[in-house]
Design a protein around this motif. Structure first.
Motif, mmCIF file in Angstrom:
data_model
loop_
_atom_site.group_PDB
_atom_site.id
_atom_site.type_symbol
_atom_site.label_atom_id
_atom_site.label_comp_id
_atom_site.label_asym_id
_atom_site.label_seq_id
_atom_site.Cartn_x
_atom_site.Cartn_y
_atom_site.Cartn_z
ATOM 1 N N ASP A 56 0.842 -1.195 0.000
ATOM 2 C CA ASP A 56 0.000 0.000 0.000
ATOM 3 C C ASP A 56 0.868 1.232 0.000
ATOM 4 O O ASP A 56 1.892 1.289 0.663
ATOM 5 N N PHE A 57 0.455 2.184 -0.795
ATOM 6 C CA PHE A 57 1.164 3.463 -0.730
ATOM 7 C C PHE A 57 0.123 4.561 -0.776
ATOM 8 O O PHE A 57 -1.050 4.318 -1.069
ATOM 9 N N GLU A 58 0.546 5.741 -0.485
ATOM 10 C CA GLU A 58 -0.318 6.906 -0.458
ATOM 11 C C GLU A 58 -1.071 6.994 -1.789
ATOM 12 O O GLU A 58 -0.481 7.241 -2.830
ATOM 13 N N GLY A 59 -2.363 6.679 -1.748
ATOM 14 C CA GLY A 59 -3.148 6.799 -2.972
ATOM 15 C C GLY A 59 -3.283 5.506 -3.753
ATOM 16 O O GLY A 59 -3.694 5.548 -4.906
ATOM 17 N N ASN B 1 -2.521 0.903 -4.220
ATOM 18 C CA ASN B 1 -1.937 -0.366 -3.813
ATOM 19 C C ASN B 1 -1.208 -0.973 -5.012
ATOM 20 O O ASN B 1 -1.665 -0.875 -6.148
ATOM 21 N N THR C 8 6.118 3.821 -7.427
ATOM 22 C CA THR C 8 5.385 4.893 -6.744
ATOM 23 C C THR C 8 5.753 6.245 -7.337
ATOM 24 O O THR C 8 4.929 7.133 -7.478
ATOM 25 N N LEU D 203 2.949 8.608 -8.894
ATOM 26 C CA LEU D 203 2.602 9.822 -8.164
ATOM 27 C C LEU D 203 3.128 11.095 -8.836
ATOM 28 O O LEU D 203 2.487 12.132 -8.785
#
Lengths: 157, 345, 566
Positions: free
Chosen positions: C33-36, C38, C111, C115
């Motif tokens: 999971d990462f900010e914003g 998966n 990521t 991002l």
């Protein structure tokens, strides 16, 4: 420093620095904690076969130059004027031989910025042998560019 | 200019070889006298079977003497079967039937040879006489009136000694260059002796002694390009000579020198030499070592040469100073050069 | 491979890792999971790790176009490029650490691409060319284009039929401007019998979209590109059956060239399609374009454009000289004059670069022809003359460098005398090899600098001028030549490796001089094996024994040289 000429050598090249120039450098050493870097250009001549060079005079900072304790910017047109004047007066033997500046350290070593600047000086004067002097608080070091990078000349004792 | 080049100049100034013009008269005299010796010995019943030059001229280690004198060492060899038992006899033949006939007033029979001087020509000749038995040589030892106990045919090996000095088989790589360096070192040492000792003492420091010492202690020196470095070679050779065991310490910081011939009759070259000779020899050699080290440490070419002139005398060149900007021709440029802006940190 | 251990290690490190079975294959699956969002990372199990373990990105289609991630056809997986796999040294004794390291790299990269949208777009443009190649048909011929890149028409020639390699096997596009360029004449002379394949346009793009990820998306990419960039109305109105559109655009990795081919379905001629409707009448395919100009080819293939304006006089075109001119040509020297009076004979074959169809030809002429056909932008001339015939001040001063490889010390010293007396300014390199593989030498004499050819001829024993070089490894006054058939047939035994090695040190000096990286007179030697020399009873110099500076550039100056110290 300053009583008589100093001779620096490296391989087949020697640089003979006049005692007047040595005296100026001695006086401009960055000894006090607030002293800014001092700097200027080196004017001199060389033998016909280009194995001996003589530092005849040097310039010191002019009003339009800038410096801090750890950096300088030489940009005043008066340096070029001094070189041109010496060239004309000598009948074409006295020329721009390089630059000098001070460092607030005992035995000075050139920074990356110094070396890059020297390369640009060499680039501006293709085919000429240039010398770069750094005046430390204890020792003076002279550097030249060789096939192996910038190397220091050895001072004759 | 390199210091080696100055050594070369010095060497050119002091070296003497048989082919040199300066040696021309000596060579002519030598040839003509040798011819007469051959005739006289033939008449006397012991014909000369060979003759050869021995001494420093034959080993390429001769130098011009400061006095300008020349030496000739001409070995005369007769066959053992024809040789008289009294070894002084041929010496007398040579002295009386050849030299005195030619008008040499001072022809003398010395213990190992017959000698004479050409007064007007600064020429000194030595004739050692050998008898040869197979491959063995025996030298005629004895003065004119020596009785039987003071004269003898003594074993000798003049050719062996010459070959030993000229031997280069032990020098690995560039052997000829190393032998040349050895020859130069011997010449330097002989000139140093003539320069640094009084005439009387110098005469007692025999050239053959110096040559044998140098040969046994020789340490060649060349830089990585193969350029000889005589200064270093001489310094290391002299250092080795000092510790090789030639000098034996006596009381009161005195020294006895002894150097044995490496060939028959294996005798001490300095046999009978005084402790004064030994002491002077040892101490001056030590001083030489120090001066050579000074010259090695000195970086200025002119100062180096000055030290060496002190050691070797005026034949060692000292170049003129040309290091100042006024005396050298300067390059003229087409432009003054561009300063531009510069920065640093 | 113990995957249980790896899984438990990754779990210890805080990853959600499991062993699963996907499409009947054993996999290690990591969910992150990462900010914003998966990430689902899938590694297909292997028996041995011989490179950094690879993970695929699951549910690839949901992310859109990601830089450094390419679709794996048929599966909804993305193949992630975390760096040059080959250049990473992997700790295969500790697989769990390798997995952890790899996983971190994958997560960091993914990521970032997800991002940081701007960075992602820039990276997509940087890798535009690689992505474009992916959608091209491997079996189709390359398109070689000689053009400057400006908007202009291009005439397209077909490959020569039956040709499998060489320029003749490629499509060739030539514009009006390019036909006056050197490259055009070079390619055109390679194959003259080509048929015209059609016409097209060179179109510079100011507004480049990332490359389509699949060929199905090419049509959409095309329409957007046409819409967002300027194409002259003259081209737009032109009608035809087949068009070649050759694009070029600035990307973060430089100017990129690529193209598409449009062929009409059925008969008739039409102008370029501009909307989805008209595009339906055309079949569209991507093509690989290789631009053929020196700015692109020379640096890419190892030459230095800075040498293109330089002019070199090569004296001596024997084994060493031949190797040197090849190397100089490969370095990018633009102009060469080759001099040699000799004929190429059978005795030369094995150590000379020339091929045997030049037997009987003058070596300078033969090499000149070879260089012209090998290097597109070189200009060569030849002179059937000896070194001593070249003593002409103006002629010699017109070069940036003179290289002498004639192996004749006497002629070389005579020539040097002429250079000194006439104040010739051109730098000179003398190079020679010694027999039996013992070594070779090169000497750079920069006029007006300390050190000259004579410094290499100072007799080290006497300090006077010598007749043979003090660089030599073999003693002088040895008869080193082999006599096979009497006088005039003497030769010095050496092989092509010695010649090439000698040429390399000379060429290095030459290039350094021309680029002004070497600013003082210098010497270089290479030292070979002495067993042949010793077995033949020859002796080597002191320098050979002591030499340990092979290939190093050393100062030439000798303090006893009377010319430098006159």
């Amino acid at each position: 420093m300053g009583d008589e000429n100093a001779i620096f050598k490296n391989g087949g090249i020697s640089l003979n620095i006049s005692k007047d120039a040595l005296a100026v450098w001695k006086n401009h050493r960055q000894i006090n904690a607030r002293d800014h870097e001092k700097f200027g250009v080196i004017i001199g001549s060389c033998s016909e076969i280009k194995d001996e060079y003589w530092v005849e005079s040097i310039t010191t900072p002019f009003p339009n130059d800038r410096s801090t304790r750890y950096s300088f910017l030489l940009r005043d047109r008066n340096h070029q004027k001094a070189v041109d004047l010496a060239f004309v007066e000598s009948g074409g033997t006295s020329i721009y031989l390089g630059t000098w500046h001070t460092h607030p350290e005992l035995i000075p070593t050139p920074s990356l910025i110094d070396k890059m600047d020297w390369l640009s000086c060499i680039g501006k004067n293709p085919g000429r042998q240039l010398f770069f002097v750094i005046v430390g608080t204890k020792e003076i070091r002279v550097f030249v560019r060789t096939s192996f990078g910038f190397t220091k000349l050895i001072m004759e004792s | 200019m390199s210091i080696q080049k100055h050594f070369n100049t010095f060497h050119d100034a002091i070296k003497l070889s048989k082919q040199d013009d300066a040696y021309k008269t000596a060579r002519e005299r030598d040839d003509s006298i040798t011819n007469e010796v051959r005739n006289a010995f033939k008449d006397a019943g012991y014909p000369v079977i060979e003759d050869f030059i021995q001494g420093s001229i034959s080993t390429d280690t001769a130098i011009l003497k400061k006095s300008g004198d020349f030496d000739i060492d001409r070995a005369i060899v007769i066959d053992c079967d024809n040789a008289p038992d009294n070894c002084v006899k041929p010496k007398i033949t040579l002295c009386e039937n050849v030299l005195e006939k030619r008008g040499f007033q001072n022809a003398k029979i010395k213990k190992p040879c017959v000698t004479a001087d050409y007064k007007n020509e600064n020429l000194h000749i030595d004739f050692p006489i050998y008898r040869k038995n197979g491959a063995e040589y025996e030298l005629a030892i004895g003065k004119r009136n020596a009785d039987e106990s003071n004269r003898k045919w003594e074993e000798a090996d003049p050719r062996g000694l010459k070959d030993w000095i000229k031997d280069k088989s032990s020098y690995i790589g560039s052997a000829s260059d190393k032998l040349s360096q050895f020859n130069r070192l011997v010449r330097y040492l002989k000139r140093w002796r003539d320069e640094k000792f009084s005439e009387g003492v110098a005469a007692k420091i025999h050239s053959i002694g110096i040559t044998v010492m140098a040969k046994q202690c020789f340490s060649p020196s060349f830089d990585s390009d193969g350029k000889p470095d005589d200064l270093i070679a001489l310094k290391t050779t002299v250092s080795a000579m000092l510790i090789h065991g030639y000098f034996t310490a006596k009381a009161n910081c005195q020294y006895q020198v002894s150097v044995f011939l490496p060939k028959k009759p294996w005798r001490d070259i300095f046999d009978g030499s005084s402790v004064n000779t030994g002491t002077q020899f040892r101490n001056k050699l030590s001083t030489l070592e120090g001066k050579l080290q000074d010259a090695i440490s000195e970086t200025d070419e002119i100062e180096k040469c000055k030290i060496l002139r002190e050691v070797f005398g005026d034949d060692f060149p000292v170049p003129e100073k040309s290091n100042n900007s006024a005396s050298t021709r300067k390059a003229i440029f087409s432009s003054s050069g561009a300063v531009g802006t510069s920065q640093g940190a | 491979m113990n995957y249980q251990e790896i899984v438990s290690h990754l779990c210890d490190q805080g990853y959600l890792a499991t062993l699963e079975n996907v499409s009947d294959l054993d996999c290690l699956v990591v969910s992150h999971d990462f900010e914003g969002g998966n990430l689902k990372l899938i590694h297909f199990c292997v028996d041995e790790i011989d490179c950094l373990p690879t993970f695929f990105l699951g549910n690839f289609s949901q992310y859109g176009n990601l830089a450094h991630v390419l679709p794996l056809e048929k599966f909804d997986l993305g193949s992630v490029c975390v760096g040059d796999q080959d250049s990473v040294s992997v700790n295969f004794e500790q697989p769990k650490l390798a997995f952890q390291e790899s996983l971190e790299r994958h997560i960091n990269l993914l990521t970032k691409t997800i991002l940081k949208v701007a960075w992602n777009t820039e990276e997509l443009l940087r890798e535009f060319y690689a992505n474009w190649l992916r959608i091209c048909d491997d079996s189709s011929a390359d398109f070689i284009c000689a053009a400057s890149g400006d908007l202009e028409e291009v005439q397209v020639f077909s490959p020569v039929s039956g040709r499998k390699w060489g320029f003749g096997s490629k499509y060739l596009g030539i514009t009006h401007c390019a036909s006056s360029l050197a490259e055009f004449s070079y390619i055109a002379q390679q194959d003259k019998n080509r048929s015209i394949a059609g016409e097209g346009f060179i179109i510079p793009l100011n507004n480049l979209k990332p490359a389509p990820t699949t060929s199905e998306l090419l049509g959409e990419w095309y329409l957007q590109t046409i819409k967002n960039n300027y194409i002259s109305s003259k081209f737009e109105q032109k009608k035809g059956k087949r068009f070649w559109l050759i694009f070029n655009a600035q990307t973060p990795s430089g100017r990129t060239w690529f193209g598409i081919q449009l062929s009409i379905k059925g008969n008739g001629k039409k102008s370029l399609p501009k909307n989805e409707e008209s595009l339906k009448n055309w079949s569209i395919s991507p093509i690989r374009v290789k631009i053929f100009n020196k700015e692109k080819i020379m640096p890419r293939s190892g030459a230095n454009l800075g040498l293109e304006g330089k002019s070199v006089l090569m004296v001596g075109c024997g084994s060493v000289g031949g190797e040197i001119v090849y190397k100089l040509g490969a370095a990018g020297i633009g102009n060469m004059v080759l001099c040699d009076p000799d004929i190429y004979t059978m005795d030369n074959i094995y150590r000379h670069v020339l091929s045997d169809h030049f037997l009987g030809c003058n070596k300078a002429i033969a090499l000149s022809l070879e260089l012209d056909s090998k290097f597109p932008w070189i200009k060569t001339q030849y002179e059937i003359r000896k070194l001593l015939d070249l003593r002409n001040t103006n002629h010699l001063n017109s070069f940036d460098l003179i290289v002498i490889a004639i192996g004749s010390p006497t002629h070389e010293r005579l020539f040097h005398d002429f250079l000194v007396q006439n104040h010739i300014k051109t730098p000179v390199i003398n190079t020679w090899l010694e027999g039996y593989g013992i070594g070779g030498h090169a000497v750079l004499d920069l006029q007006n600098a300390n050190g000259c050819l004579r410094c290499a001829y100072v007799d080290l024993q006497t300090g006077a001028r010598g007749l043979s070089s003090n660089l030599n490894f073999l003693e002088t006054d040895q008869n080193l030549t082999v006599n096979h058939a009497g006088c005039g047939e003497l030769f010095l035994p050496y092989n092509s490796v010695s010649a090439a090695q000698t040429a390399l040190i000379a060429t290095n000096l030459a290039i350094g001089t021309l680029l002004r990286k070497i600013t003082s007179s210098s010497k270089v030697s290479w030292k070979g094996d002495c067993s042949d020399v010793v077995s033949r009873g020859f002796s080597v110099t002191h320098r050979y024994t002591a030499f340990d500076k092979s290939l190093q550039i050393l100062p030439l100056y000798n303090e006893d040289c009377d010319i430098c110290h006159g």
